[in-house]
Motif scaffolding. Sequence first.
Motif, short mmCIF file in Angstrom:
data_model
loop_
_atom_site.label_atom_id
_atom_site.label_comp_id
_atom_site.label_asym_id
_atom_site.label_seq_id
_atom_site.Cartn_x
_atom_site.Cartn_y
_atom_site.Cartn_z
N ASN A 22 1.63 -1.17 -0.17
CA ASN A 22 0.30 -0.14 0.06
C ASN A 22 0.69 1.07 0.04
N ALA A 23 1.57 1.03 1.16
CA ALA A 23 2.81 2.12 0.69
C ALA A 23 3.34 3.12 -0.04
N ASP A 24 3.84 1.78 -1.26
CA ASP A 24 4.44 2.35 -2.56
C ASP A 24 3.55 2.80 -3.30
N ILE A 25 1.89 2.01 -3.47
CA ILE A 25 0.43 3.05 -4.19
C ILE A 25 0.43 4.11 -3.65
N ALA A 26 0.51 4.68 -2.19
CA ALA A 26 0.12 6.10 -1.86
C ALA A 26 1.72 7.21 -2.16
N ALA A 27 2.61 6.34 -2.07
CA ALA A 27 3.47 7.09 -2.78
C ALA A 27 3.70 7.36 -4.27
N THR A 28 3.29 6.49 -5.56
CA THR A 28 3.24 6.75 -7.00
C THR A 28 2.26 7.46 -6.95
N PHE A 29 0.72 7.39 -6.22
CA PHE A 29 -0.22 9.00 -6.56
C PHE A 29 0.40 9.84 -5.74
N GLU A 30 1.25 10.07 -4.89
CA GLU A 30 1.79 11.70 -4.36
C GLU A 30 2.44 11.83 -5.78
N LYS A 31 3.39 11.15 -6.16
CA LYS A 31 4.16 11.73 -6.98
C LYS A 31 3.05 12.25 -7.79
N VAL A 32 2.56 11.36 -8.44
CA VAL A 32 1.75 12.05 -9.71
C VAL A 32 1.01 13.47 -9.22
N ASP A 34 2.08 15.66 -6.88
CA ASP A 34 3.04 16.12 -7.90
C ASP A 34 3.24 17.02 -8.79
N LEU A 35 2.97 16.14 -9.75
CA LEU A 35 3.89 16.26 -10.62
C LEU A 35 2.58 17.05 -11.94
N LEU A 36 1.25 16.91 -11.69
CA LEU A 36 0.53 16.97 -11.92
C LEU A 36 0.02 18.79 -11.78
N GLU A 37 0.34 18.35 -10.52
CA GLU A 37 0.29 20.23 -9.18
C GLU A 37 1.17 20.99 -10.18
N ILE A 38 2.36 20.56 -10.30
CA ILE A 38 3.45 21.69 -11.06
C ILE A 38 3.40 21.65 -12.97
N GLU A 39 2.41 21.12 -13.28
CA GLU A 39 2.08 21.03 -14.82
C GLU A 39 1.12 22.22 -14.70
N GLY A 40 0.06 23.00 -13.96
CA GLY A 40 -0.49 23.20 -13.23
C GLY A 40 -2.31 22.65 -13.78
N ASP A 82 -12.09 5.89 -12.05
CA ASP A 82 -10.00 6.47 -12.41
C ASP A 82 -9.24 5.90 -11.59
N LEU A 83 -9.57 6.13 -10.29
CA LEU A 83 -8.58 5.95 -9.55
C LEU A 83 -8.32 4.05 -9.25
N ALA A 84 -9.68 3.68 -9.18
CA ALA A 84 -10.10 2.44 -8.55
C ALA A 84 -9.60 1.39 -10.19
N ALA A 85 -8.92 2.21 -11.15
CA ALA A 85 -8.36 1.21 -12.40
C ALA A 85 -6.60 1.32 -11.91
N ARG A 86 -6.55 2.73 -11.74
CA ARG A 86 -5.37 2.76 -11.58
C ARG A 86 -4.59 1.84 -10.78
N LEU A 99 1.85 7.86 -14.69
CA LEU A 99 3.32 8.49 -13.79
C LEU A 99 4.13 8.63 -15.05
N GLU A 100 4.61 7.04 -16.03
CA GLU A 100 5.36 7.38 -17.11
C GLU A 100 5.48 7.86 -17.65
N GLU A 101 4.29 8.03 -18.26
CA GLU A 101 3.99 9.31 -19.17
C GLU A 101 4.00 11.06 -19.13
N ILE A 102 3.42 10.99 -17.83
CA ILE A 102 4.11 12.43 -17.44
C ILE A 102 5.31 12.36 -17.08
N GLU A 103 6.11 11.90 -16.48
CA GLU A 103 7.65 11.95 -16.20
C GLU A 103 8.62 12.21 -17.91
N ARG A 104 7.88 12.31 -18.43
CA ARG A 104 8.13 11.90 -19.93
C ARG A 104 8.00 12.78 -20.09
N ARG A 105 7.97 14.04 -20.03
CA ARG A 105 7.02 15.39 -20.04
C ARG A 105 8.06 16.16 -19.37
#
Length: 589
Positions: A22-32, A34-40, A82-86, A99-105
Amino acid sequence: MAPAGTLRGQIAEAGPAVTVHNADIAATFEKVADLLEIEGANAFRVRAWRKAAQTIAALPRKLSDMVGAGEDLRELPGIGEDLAARIAEIVDTGKLALLEEIERRTPGDLAELMDLPGLGPKRVLALHETLGVTGIEDVLRAARTGALRKLPGFGPKLQEQILHALTTRGAGEKRMRLMVASAIADDLLGHLRTAPGIGEVAVAGSFRRRKETVGDLDLLASGSTPARIVDHFMTQEDIAAVVEKGGTRATVILRGGLQVDLRAVPAESFGATLQYLTGSKAHNVALRRLARADGLKLNEYGIFRNRDQLAGRTEEDVYAMLGLPWIPPELRENQGEIEAAREGRLPRLVTRADIRGDLHIHTRASDGSATLAGMAAAARALGYEYIAITEHSQRVTVAHGLDETRLAEQIDEIDALNATLKDLAILKGVEVDILEDGSLDLPDSILRRLDIVLGAVHSAFGLDRDAQTDRLLRAMDNPNLNLIAHPTGRLIGRRDAMEIDMPRLIDGAARRGVFLEINGQPDRLDLDDRHCHMAKLAGLRMALSTDAHRPSDLEFMAGAVDQARRGWIEAGDVLNTKPLGQLRKLLKR
DNA sequence: GCCGTTTTCGGCCCGACTGTTTTCAGTCG
């Protein structure tokens, strides 16, 4: 048992390739987030990812199991289609395509820059777009060359702050154990009470919610002139640095590195401020939503309809205005406590006064420092009806563990002492080692003569999840065993919890009539709050114990009670709230 | 992106302090 390697090999072939925690999934969600927020991205979309991350991090059950069982994750708060599927994607593949898609951007690791003081999404984006910054190293270079302060919205102060943070990173950012923070909090409150015109003072935050560790201390005080209270607070001699200071609020760093926030308010707002500062954030957001739904506004000064304050002097008033009974701080994590409060089914949490005895105590026969009589006297002073003496067994040589002969001698010694005691019963017990193959470190012939047998792991903490769980279940198969002591073996900040399939362990314990311990040692607190709640939901009883090695350690019961309360535990869920007669029945398997 | 005694669209918690501003954005809790 077969060698661990063999067992592991078999399981690896039969089971899933990787277990996603669960902690891995939560960390992944937090990272998404963060990056979405930076992208505006839309701020509420960002918030949805963060809220889901919180839900996941606090979840008492494993998401990989839930996905495997085909359960509907949309029933979890803040998780929709959506998030259930993620989540399912991460569990199934170990990755998240989005996440990989956002990281490419956004190349590099812009998310980690958000951890720096003064840097939020807007400034991180500005750094990236104007200076081409992609990570911590780039920021450090920009700060050192002075390029950073020239950017619009940046300045020399901010550059200096960031540079300071980068060059002193890692120092003083560790969370502090609750018991250590308690002593500091007492000193600070004592100083605050001498402020001019002081009213009430309190510690709020995660300290008041009794989390096992605290990242900072949140103090509040009421008084007629808040600014004078803040000024007075600044004269505390332990203050090493002032982060900010205003007329109602201040943030300081103590010499030891601990951050302390102070909020000073008028008396008519004390309850609202206490509520606000106690949090958790998620709990507060949920309360404010409730207020809005009633056309009210909740902030740290009170509940308002337009300009009129309707409540705020006490916390009880604030909750009552929202149609809720007062909710114990330990439950305020937005994990169903608001719904429970509204429906009148808040648990009546166990208190220290409910505890009738301590079931895990050492004397100098093993590695304790006091005599049997000394520990008995200390327990009587606490008003206990009974205690259990539970020395280590022979395997734990460094603790002078007892073999069969020495344990038999102690049994006689306890019988003799019991004959002289009127108001305290001493149960004969042991903390027997659970060996790597799940067998116990003493023969059944001696275990049978005891009133209570605790089993504990003190070696081979590193077995994989299935092997470790099998080991504990096998130990429970021994009908003499009553309780698993410090079930996960963790030492806060020093040793991780053993890998255990906790739902399987809890289920196995319940089936066998075995109980689990909530160990109150300040660096153990094991079971932790989430596992307590999980055990309660499974109908399993627990023992709240101190693992005392000297008379003063009996006070560790407070830590066990804290964990239990955070896990929604009521007196009825606890073994050692029972009168001696009932306890003895429960210890007969 | 989630959610519903405001229910399938249109909302989504709220205020203090700082630094860089010339009236406020950004960050933080």
